[in-house]
Design an enzyme around this catalytic site. Structure first.
Site, short mmCIF file in Angstrom:
data_model
loop_
_atom_site.label_atom_id
_atom_site.label_comp_id
_atom_site.label_asym_id
_atom_site.label_seq_id
_atom_site.Cartn_x
_atom_site.Cartn_y
_atom_site.Cartn_z
CG ASP A 1 24.80 4.03 6.66
OD1 ASP A 1 23.79 4.28 7.31
OD2 ASP A 1 25.84 4.73 6.72
NE ARG B 1 19.02 6.08 8.13
CZ ARG B 1 20.30 5.83 8.40
NH1 ARG B 1 21.18 5.65 7.45
NH2 ARG B 1 20.72 5.76 9.65
C1 LIG Z 1 19.66 10.32 7.80
C2 LIG Z 1 20.09 10.02 6.41
C3 LIG Z 1 20.72 8.82 6.14
C4 LIG Z 1 21.08 8.48 4.84
N1 LIG Z 1 21.61 7.24 4.58
C5 LIG Z 1 21.86 6.89 3.31
C6 LIG Z 1 22.26 5.58 2.95
O1 LIG Z 1 22.42 4.69 3.82
N2 LIG Z 1 22.48 5.30 1.65
C7 LIG Z 1 22.31 6.23 0.65
O2 LIG Z 1 22.48 5.92 -0.53
N3 LIG Z 1 21.95 7.49 0.96
C8 LIG Z 1 21.72 7.84 2.24
N4 LIG Z 1 21.31 9.12 2.52
C9 LIG Z 1 21.41 10.19 1.47
C10 LIG Z 1 20.16 10.26 0.64
O3 LIG Z 1 20.05 9.10 -0.14
C11 LIG Z 1 20.19 11.49 -0.28
O4 LIG Z 1 21.30 11.41 -1.11
C12 LIG Z 1 20.21 12.82 0.45
O5 LIG Z 1 19.47 12.77 1.64
C13 LIG Z 1 19.61 13.92 -0.44
O6 LIG Z 1 18.29 13.62 -0.76
P1 LIG Z 1 17.01 14.44 -0.18
O7 LIG Z 1 15.97 13.43 0.16
O8 LIG Z 1 17.43 15.28 0.94
O9 LIG Z 1 16.42 15.23 -1.39
P2 LIG Z 1 17.03 16.19 -2.50
O10 LIG Z 1 16.03 16.15 -3.58
O11 LIG Z 1 18.46 15.85 -2.81
O12 LIG Z 1 17.04 17.60 -1.78
C14 LIG Z 1 15.88 18.26 -1.34
C15 LIG Z 1 16.23 19.60 -0.71
O13 LIG Z 1 17.04 19.40 0.46
C16 LIG Z 1 18.04 20.41 0.56
N5 LIG Z 1 19.40 19.77 0.45
C17 LIG Z 1 19.65 18.52 -0.02
N6 LIG Z 1 20.97 18.23 0.03
C18 LIG Z 1 21.58 19.33 0.53
C19 LIG Z 1 22.94 19.66 0.82
N7 LIG Z 1 23.94 18.79 0.60
N8 LIG Z 1 23.20 20.88 1.34
C20 LIG Z 1 22.20 21.76 1.59
N9 LIG Z 1 20.88 21.49 1.33
C21 LIG Z 1 20.56 20.32 0.81
C22 LIG Z 1 17.77 21.37 -0.57
O14 LIG Z 1 16.88 22.34 -0.12
C23 LIG Z 1 17.08 20.49 -1.60
O15 LIG Z 1 16.29 21.21 -2.49
C24 LIG Z 1 20.88 9.44 3.80
C25 LIG Z 1 20.24 10.64 4.07
C26 LIG Z 1 19.83 10.93 5.34
C27 LIG Z 1 19.11 12.21 5.58
#
Ligand SMILES: Cc1cc2nc3c(=O)[nH]c(=O)nc-3n(C[C@H](O)[C@H](O)[C@H](O)COP(=O)(O)OP(=O)(O)OC[C@H]3O[C@@H](n4cnc5c(N)ncnc54)[C@H](O)[C@@H]3O)c2cc1C
Length: 311
Positions: A137, A187
């Site tokens: 991560d 990722r």
């Molecule tokens: C598999 C995976 C691994 C990850 N690993 C890391 C990591 O190692 N380091 C790191 O900094 N971050 C990590 N993240 C988190 C990532 O950086 C984001 O903070 C998170 O995924 C939200 O961004 P988004 O791309 O979904 O877009 P956003 O712009 O936040 O959301 C887009 C849409 O997704 C939906 N959505 C988003 N969040 C939620 C929620 N909490 N509940 C319900 N619906 C929601 C909504 O419809 C929203 O409009 C990871 C995420 C994933 C999916």
């Protein structure tokens, strides 16, 4: 970014808030919507359920920023236990593990980098013996160089080790270029920490534009992109980039978090895409839960109700 994101992330660092929130049992609705449970068994059962639905998993034993070497050792032991339990249930073909280096010693004051590397090696070895692999991560920007250096070392012996890059950092497009080589699993996520303007884009639009630029580099490259987002636009763009660069299904994968957009996870899998769900488990769910709430302030009302009904 949401106006509430930064205040929630700052509030999350208050000890008083932590004490108040930590009285919630893991069984409370707001916790179980993001974390299947605290035990190895709960993680393995969640993985089996996902496998039945045609979904892969990556499991994260929750915990971060440890300043205690014994705690770091306990985290390593939790991963080795998890990996043997997954192997015993025949689940490692579709399940790998995600590891936060700060949970296995990176933040220790003496030799943190070296201790985290050795601990990560132990987990990589256990993963290989179980027939699977590890993804590191990515945490806040002060750890990026150390994490990428540890990745390079690990990949000498365990080339299957995956990396995470965060589109909100200005440096990430260049990091994507450096990591888009054959066999390299990367990722791409937007990034979940509260980062300063000097290193990270602050506006959602800028983060999204950066995500698309990084995605292009990874999809055009020779590695294995892991597209970690719930954003419908990013999913659509990834699919059209796959066609543009002649990538077949299975030469990249989508990743989403446990409990977020589960119908979309199943829709993509039914359309033939590889989909992996990130499954966090363990008693240290506080920091993880707060980052998810910061991304989705609509959930705050539900959260407040859970707290009031407990006090
Ligand atoms: C598999 C995976 C691994 C990850 N690993 C890391 C990591 O190692 N380091 C790191 O900094 N971050 C990590 N993240 C988190 C990532 O950086 C984001 O903070 C998170 O995924 C939200 O961004 P988004 O791309 O979904 O877009 P956003 O712009 O936040 O959301 C887009 C849409 O997704 C939906 N959505 C988003 N969040 C939620 C929620 N909490 N509940 C319900 N619906 C929601 C909504 O419809 C929203 O409009 C990871 C995420 C994933 C999916």
């Amino acid at each position: 970014m949401s106006l509430l994101r930064q205040p929630i992330l700052l509030l999350a660092r208050s000890e008083r808030v932590k004490q108040l929130v930590s009285i919630l049992p893991v069984s409370s609705g707001i916790v179980t919507s993001y974390v299947p449970g605290e035990t190895t068994q709960s993680a393995v059962d969640a993985t089996a359920g996902l496998a039945d639905a045609g979904l892969h998993a990556t499991l994260d034993f929750l915990g971060e920023d440890t300043l205690d070497a014994e705690q770091a050792d306990a985290t390593v032991a939790a991963y080795t236990d998890l990996l043997s339990s997954l192997a015993a249930r025949g689940l490692t073909r579709g399940a790998e593990v995600s590891v936060k280096l700060s949970a296995i010693g990176q933040a220790l004051p003496d030799n943190g980098h070296k201790i985290a590397l050795e601990n990560a090696r132990t987990i990589c070895r256990a993963a290989r013996n179980a027939g699977t692999s590890v993804t590191l991560d990515m945490e806040d920007h002060t750890t990026t160089d150390s994490t990428l250096a540890i990745l390079r070392e690990l990949r000498k012996d365990f080339p299957e080790t995956g990396a995470v890059l965060q589109a909100y950092l200005h440096r990430t497009e260049a990091d994507c270029r450096a990591l888009a080589y054959e066999g390299s699993r990367v990722r791409l996520c937007k990034g979940a920490y509260n980062e300063p303007e000097s290193v990270a884009w602050q506006d959602k639009l800028d983060v999204d534009l950066s995500y698309v630029r990084c995605l292009k580099v990874l999809m055009a490259g020779h590695g294995y992109p892991m597209i970690a987002t719930h954003d419908p636009r990013m999913v659509e763009i990834a699919s059209s980039l796959a066609s543009r660069y002649g990538r077949v299904q299975g030469s990249y994968e989508f990743q989403m978090l446990y409990g977020i957009r589960p119908e979309e996870q199943r829709r993509l899998a039914a359309a033939g895409e590889s989909v992996r769900v990130y499954v966090p488990y363990g008693h240290e769910w506080y920091g993880y839960l707060m980052r998810r709430l910061a991304e989705r302030p609509q959930n705050l009302t539900f959260f407040a109700r859970s707290l009031i009904s407990k006090s």
